[in-house]
Design an enzyme around this catalytic site. Structure first.
Site, PDB file in Angstrom:
ATOM      1  N   GLU A 236       3.734   3.125  -5.448  1.00  0.00           N
ATOM      2  CA  GLU A 236       3.217   2.465  -3.929  1.00  0.00           C
ATOM      3  C   GLU A 236       4.343   1.485  -3.133  1.00  0.00           C
ATOM      4  O   GLU A 236       4.812   0.904  -3.162  1.00  0.00           O
ATOM      5  CB  GLU A 236       2.089   2.269  -3.789  1.00  0.00           C
TER       6      GLU A 236
ATOM      7  N   GLU B 110      -4.293  -1.624  -9.593  1.00  0.00           N
ATOM      8  CA  GLU B 110      -4.383  -2.964  -8.537  1.00  0.00           C
ATOM      9  C   GLU B 110      -5.726  -3.620  -8.913  1.00  0.00           C
ATOM     10  O   GLU B 110      -6.240  -3.993  -7.645  1.00  0.00           O
ATOM     11  CB  GLU B 110      -4.318  -2.633  -7.244  1.00  0.00           C
TER      12      GLU B 110
HETATM   13  C1  PNW Z   1      -2.567  -1.328  -1.910  1.00  0.00           C
HETATM   14  N1  PNW Z   1      -1.366  -7.840  -0.741  1.00  0.00           N
HETATM   15  O1  PNW Z   1      -3.373  -3.173  -1.270  1.00  0.00           O
HETATM   16  C2  PNW Z   1      -3.296  -0.681  -2.289  1.00  0.00           C
HETATM   17  O2  PNW Z   1      -3.370   0.020  -3.209  1.00  0.00           O
HETATM   18  C3  PNW Z   1      -3.928   0.651  -1.020  1.00  0.00           C
HETATM   19  O3  PNW Z   1      -4.790   1.221  -1.840  1.00  0.00           O
HETATM   20  C4  PNW Z   1      -3.437  -0.294  -0.016  1.00  0.00           C
HETATM   21  O4  PNW Z   1      -3.961   0.818   1.094  1.00  0.00           O
HETATM   22  C5  PNW Z   1      -2.041  -0.922   0.500  1.00  0.00           C
HETATM   23  O5  PNW Z   1      -1.670  -1.363  -0.326  1.00  0.00           O
HETATM   24  C6  PNW Z   1      -1.203  -1.334   1.555  1.00  0.00           C
HETATM   25  O6  PNW Z   1      -2.576  -2.461   1.898  1.00  0.00           O
HETATM   26  C7  PNW Z   1      -3.188  -3.808  -1.308  1.00  0.00           C
HETATM   27  O7  PNW Z   1      -2.363  -8.674  -0.120  1.00  0.00           O
HETATM   28  C8  PNW Z   1      -3.880  -4.802  -0.191  1.00  0.00           C
HETATM   29  O8  PNW Z   1      -0.853  -8.349  -1.305  1.00  0.00           O
HETATM   30  C9  PNW Z   1      -3.527  -6.394  -0.220  1.00  0.00           C
HETATM   31  C10 PNW Z   1      -1.631  -6.097  -1.029  1.00  0.00           C
HETATM   32  C11 PNW Z   1      -0.726  -5.768  -1.558  1.00  0.00           C
HETATM   33  C12 PNW Z   1      -1.106  -4.456  -1.578  1.00  0.00           C
END
Ligand code: PNW
EC number: 3.2.1.21
Length: 457
Positions: A363, A167
């Site tokens: 994920e 990401e």
């Molecule tokens: C992902 N959004 O983060 C990460 O890869 C993980 O480490 C994290 O724990 C998981 O998703 C849950 O949040 C994200 O704002 C952070 O859309 C932000 C977003 C999406 C995924």
């Protein structure tokens, strides 16, 4: 046989990341990452939580792998901490840090679980932040490639599924901001959008250099993927006009146009560059060739999406705001759009021009309230509801012939949820942080049955 039957070779897995679960941040020569520094800074993370102990997975990995085996998964996606392997970010390799991952991988293999290692999941070495501002500097991409060589030359006999970076937008566009101090580490406020875009340019360059480094260092044939959180455009209805609108909108979305586009097509989207104008990053000659490496798969982290419809304005599409009260899971951004999985996979195939590139959902999952009841159980029916809908959409992609090859649930266990600390739980295993007890939630048993039947049940 149920209607939602998956192919026999479909990969069922779970995912985690180093800083979110390992703890032991000062052990065996590990030095600080930017998340250690950031979380130790007052008011950056909810409740002042840090990853110092997290799930103590560094010491409990054997029990955790045993529990994974009982779930029936054959694939596990974890990440390797750069500051464990190369504590100063560049230079000396810390063999004691590598040894932890050797122990983990051996344990996984003993239980018949295939390791999928992500080489970077946001824990940049603090030393490189101090030295030259980490991702703000082009040198970061080259130091990353050297670290990757160190890892792959040591673990490449046993790990053959590599994921370069997780990401990119989340540690660049969320780690550097113009309006305010950014909400992810290093939390830097910069003076122009161009500087932010330069960090993500350095990160896609790092991905390309890492692909080259892996191919050069691997002792046996291996597979390489990028893990991206593409923002998925979903047509409001599947009329040809709305589908066309969703495809057009994918091209112009800022985040996609500057990350997954250059990686998969060899060029930033022209619409995005136009919109950025003088704020576009500096791109050196040859960069795009390095960035545009042949991949063996693409990993998509898909939690949600955005609805799009056709319009007769000059762009031909518009994004639609969700009504207040639209259902979401326990995070401000986690709107429930199960079909975003289907459309994510289909866009790789049709919109991004890679009809045969294997896709993995690297994920998918959600936060839920997860209260322990009087019997000591966590009956997370809301999470089961969420997962069931998304897996049905994954099944649709497979049944229509799109090359979706596997699914990694986020997450195997509750963990350090970045700026939300331990205040949000994404696991199918509950962690009692006071005792480090692991308690499988109802969703754990539900997912286990899906895997056993190879079907959504
Ligand atoms: C992902 N959004 O983060 C990460 O890869 C993980 O480490 C994290 O724990 C998981 O998703 C849950 O949040 C994200 O704002 C952070 O859309 C932000 C977003 C999406 C995924």
């Amino acid at each position: 046989m149920s209607f939602y039957q998956f192919p026999n070779d479909f990969c069922w897995g779970v995912a985690t990341a180093s800083y979110q679960i390992e703890g032991a941040t000062e052990e065996d020569g590990r030095q600080a990452s930017v998340w250690d520094t950031f979380s130790a800074t007052p008011r950056k993370v909810l409740n002042g939580d840090t990853g110092k102990v997290a799930c103590d997975h560094y010491h409990r990995y054997e029990d955790d792998v045993k529990l994974m085996a009982s779930l029936g998964i054959k694939h596990y996606r974890f990440s390797i901490a750069w500051p464990r392997v190369v504590p100063d970010g560049s230079g000396q390799v810390n063999e004691a840090g590598v040894d932890f991952y050797k122990r983990l991988v051996d344990c996984l293999l003993k239980y018949g679980i295939t390791p999928h290692a992500t080489l970077f999941h946001w824990d940049s070495p603090q030393a490189l932040e101090d030295k030259y501002g980490s991702w703000r500097h082009r040198q970061m991409a080259y130091d990353f490639a050297d670290y990757v060589t160190a890892v792959v030359s040591r673990l490449g006999d046993k790990v053959t599924n590599w994921m370069t970076i997780n990401e990119i937008s989340c540690f660049t566009h969320m780690g550097y901001d113009v309006e305010q101090e950014a909400i992810h580490a290093p939390g830097t406020r910069v003076s122009s959008k161009k500087e932010v875009w330069q960090t993500s340019h350095h990160a896609i360059l790092a991905h390309g250099l890492a692909c080259q480094a892996i191919r050069a260092a691997t002792p046996v044939p291996c597979k390489i993927a990028l893990v991206d959180n593409m923002s998925v455009t979903v047509p409001i209805s599947e009329s040809p006009a709305n589908i066309e609108a969703a495809k057009k909108a994918l091209h112009t979305s800022m985040q996609n146009g500057g990350i997954i586009f250059p990686v998969l097509t060899g060029a930033y989207s022209s619409a995005m560059l136009e919109e950025l104008g003088e704020m576009a990053p500096d791109i050196q000659p040859g960069d795009l060739e390095i960035i545009h490496q042949a991949l063996d798969a693409i990993g998509l982290n898909i939690y949600t999406g955005g609805y799009v419809r056709a319009t007769d304005n000059n762009r031909g599409y518009e994004f639609l705001a969700l009504p207040q009260g639209y259902p979401r899971m326990y995070m401000p951004w986690l709107n429930i759009l199960p079909e975003s999985i289907y459309w994510g996979v289909r866009h790789i195939s049709e919109t991004l021009g890679h009809p045969n590139l294997p896709v993995f959902i690297t994920e998918n999952g959600c936060a839920a309230q997860d209260e322990v009841n009087a019997a000591g159980e966590i009956i997370d029916l809301d999470r089961i509801m969420y997962l069931r809908q998304y897996l049905k959409a994954a099944h649709r992609a497979v049944s229509e012939g799109y090359p979706l090859k596997g699914y990694f649930l986020w997450s195997f266990m509750d963990n350090f949820e970045w700026a939300w600390g331990y205040g949000r739980r994404f696991g199918i295993t509950y962690i009692d942080y006071a005792t480090q007890q692991r308690i499988p939630k109802a969703s754990f048993e539900w997912y286990k049955e899906c895997i056993r039947q190879n079907s959504v049940v």
